[in-house]
Design a protein around this motif. Structure first.
Motif, short mmCIF file in Angstrom:
data_model
loop_
_atom_site.label_atom_id
_atom_site.label_comp_id
_atom_site.label_asym_id
_atom_site.label_seq_id
_atom_site.Cartn_x
_atom_site.Cartn_y
_atom_site.Cartn_z
N GLY A 169 92.62 126.08 18.16
CA GLY A 169 93.35 127.14 18.83
C GLY A 169 93.24 127.01 20.33
N GLU A 170 93.95 127.86 21.04
CA GLU A 170 93.97 127.76 22.49
C GLU A 170 92.70 128.33 23.13
OE1 GLU A 170 97.58 129.71 23.54
OE2 GLU A 170 98.82 127.94 23.08
N SER A 171 91.99 129.20 22.41
CA SER A 171 90.78 129.80 22.94
C SER A 171 89.68 129.76 21.90
CB SER A 171 91.04 131.25 23.36
OG SER A 171 92.08 131.31 24.34
N GLY A 172 88.44 129.82 22.36
CA GLY A 172 87.31 129.82 21.46
C GLY A 172 86.08 129.29 22.16
N GLU A 173 84.97 129.24 21.43
CA GLU A 173 83.72 128.71 21.95
C GLU A 173 83.14 127.73 20.93
OE1 GLU A 173 80.43 130.72 24.51
OE2 GLU A 173 79.91 131.11 22.41
N VAL A 174 82.73 126.58 21.41
CA VAL A 174 82.21 125.53 20.53
C VAL A 174 80.86 125.07 21.06
CG1 VAL A 174 82.57 123.20 19.62
CG2 VAL A 174 84.51 124.77 19.85
N THR A 175 79.87 125.04 20.17
CA THR A 175 78.55 124.51 20.48
C THR A 175 78.38 123.17 19.78
OG1 THR A 175 77.63 126.74 20.64
CG2 THR A 175 76.07 124.92 20.37
N LEU A 176 78.12 122.13 20.54
CA LEU A 176 77.93 120.80 19.97
C LEU A 176 76.48 120.64 19.53
CD1 LEU A 176 79.96 118.75 22.60
CD2 LEU A 176 80.75 119.58 20.37
N ARG A 177 76.27 120.24 18.29
CA ARG A 177 74.93 120.08 17.74
C ARG A 177 74.49 118.62 17.68
NH1 ARG A 177 72.69 124.69 18.84
NH2 ARG A 177 73.64 126.47 17.79
N MET A 178 75.43 117.70 17.87
CA MET A 178 75.12 116.28 17.93
C MET A 178 76.28 115.61 18.64
SD MET A 178 75.95 115.08 13.99
CE MET A 178 76.07 113.32 14.39
N PRO A 179 76.10 114.37 19.13
CA PRO A 179 77.24 113.67 19.74
C PRO A 179 78.37 113.54 18.73
CG PRO A 179 75.18 112.55 20.27
CD PRO A 179 74.85 113.59 19.23
N ARG B 14 77.80 123.24 25.25
CA ARG B 14 78.63 124.34 24.75
C ARG B 14 79.75 124.59 25.73
NH1 ARG B 14 74.92 128.60 24.27
NH2 ARG B 14 74.58 127.99 22.09
N ILE B 15 80.93 124.94 25.21
CA ILE B 15 82.05 125.28 26.08
C ILE B 15 82.89 126.38 25.44
CG2 ILE B 15 83.51 123.42 25.12
CD1 ILE B 15 84.73 123.14 27.97
N ALA B 16 83.28 127.34 26.26
CA ALA B 16 84.21 128.40 25.87
C ALA B 16 85.44 128.28 26.76
CB ALA B 16 83.56 129.78 26.03
N VAL B 17 86.61 128.41 26.16
CA VAL B 17 87.87 128.22 26.89
C VAL B 17 88.83 129.35 26.59
CG1 VAL B 17 89.97 126.79 27.00
CG2 VAL B 17 87.71 125.71 27.09
N THR B 18 89.53 129.79 27.61
CA THR B 18 90.69 130.67 27.46
C THR B 18 91.88 129.93 28.08
OG1 THR B 18 89.37 132.69 27.58
CG2 THR B 18 91.72 132.88 28.05
N LEU C 72 96.14 128.54 34.73
CA LEU C 72 96.57 128.18 33.38
C LEU C 72 95.46 128.32 32.35
CD1 LEU C 72 98.66 124.95 34.10
CD2 LEU C 72 99.39 127.34 34.15
N ALA C 73 94.23 128.06 32.76
CA ALA C 73 93.11 128.11 31.82
C ALA C 73 91.80 128.21 32.59
CB ALA C 73 93.11 126.86 30.93
N ARG C 74 90.78 128.70 31.89
CA ARG C 74 89.45 128.76 32.49
C ARG C 74 88.41 128.45 31.42
NH1 ARG C 74 88.91 135.14 33.97
NH2 ARG C 74 90.95 134.73 34.90
N ALA C 75 87.24 128.00 31.88
CA ALA C 75 86.19 127.63 30.94
C ALA C 75 84.82 128.02 31.49
CB ALA C 75 86.22 126.12 30.67
N ARG C 76 83.91 128.24 30.55
CA ARG C 76 82.49 128.46 30.84
C ARG C 76 81.73 127.47 29.97
NH1 ARG C 76 82.07 133.29 28.82
NH2 ARG C 76 81.39 132.53 26.80
N ALA C 77 80.81 126.73 30.56
CA ALA C 77 80.16 125.67 29.79
C ALA C 77 78.68 125.56 30.13
CB ALA C 77 80.84 124.32 30.05
#
Length: 213
Positions: A26-36, A158-162, A201-206
């Motif tokens: 989706g266009e927005s959400g937050e994802v936490t990476l647990r491994m490469p 981790r990254i969250a995007v709108t 157009l978009a912003r992120a927090r990481a």
């Protein structure tokens, strides 16, 4: 789903932003990476977890929370000038990164240079195959380069995007990144994408994680 090999970050693994954008669906959400994130490997979204075929957890996906911080815009010419001082031209931990690797001829060619206040800026000409994961990728490295230093590589944790709007093919955009806080090996950064007319157009927090030190 799978991450094609060309969308790498560190050698042998997916660029964090691109991978997270693919996982978010989706266009927005937050994802936490647990491994490469593995390349060219079948992956499945089971509930809120992205897993490999043998059950290893690659990432966790959550709804995007509010991202209050915006890195202020600058003009495209100022971003072009800033990019001339991109530190990755001299010392890059992952020079074949799809987003910011100077050794790539088929990447996004986003080269964030530092401004006097420590924030970063980069011009970006949007490619023909722009997609939501492409924009997540573009929002990744400009924030990271506000904290990456010579001899101290960081990777995305981790990254969250709108995302309000996909940029148009060929559009000349500006990306801005800024460091918020550093605590131990963790750095909180923000990134904002602006269109050709200066519209956000978009912003992120990481959260980025130092690999050494």
């Amino acid at each position: 789903m799978h991450i094609p090999a060309r969308f790498n970050g560190p050698p042998g693994s997916g660029n964090g932003g691109y991978s997270a954008g693919l996982f978010a669906h989706g266009e927005s959400g937050e994802v936490t990476l647990r491994m490469p994130p593995p390349l060219d490997t079948p992956l499945s979204l089971l509930g809120c977890q992205v897993r490999t075929g043998d059950g290893a957890v690659v990432a966790e996906v959550a709804p995007g929370g509010g991202i209050d911080t915006v890195v202020p815009p600058i003009g495209y010419p100022e971003a072009v000038e800033a990019a001339k001082g991109y530190p990755g031209f001299v010392d890059h931990p992952f020079p074949t990164c799809y987003v910011c690797g100077p050794e790539r001829t088929d990447g996004l060619a986003i080269f964030p240079g530092r401004l006097a206040d420590g924030s970063t800026a980069a011009p970006w000409t949007v490619p023909d195959d722009v997609s939501t994961p492409t924009v997540w990728a573009a929002l990744d490295c400009p924030g990271g380069w506000s904290v990456i230093g010579a001899g101290r590589p960081y990777v995305l944790g981790r990254i969250a995007v709108t995302l309000d709007r996909l940029p148009a093919t060929g559009e000349r955009c500006v990306l801005r990144g800024a460091l918020a806080t550093v605590e131990g090996r963790k750095a909180l950064v923000h990134t904002t994408l602006y269109g050709a007319d200066g519209t956000e157009l978009a912003r992120a927090r990481a959260t980025w994680i130092a690999l050494s030190g």
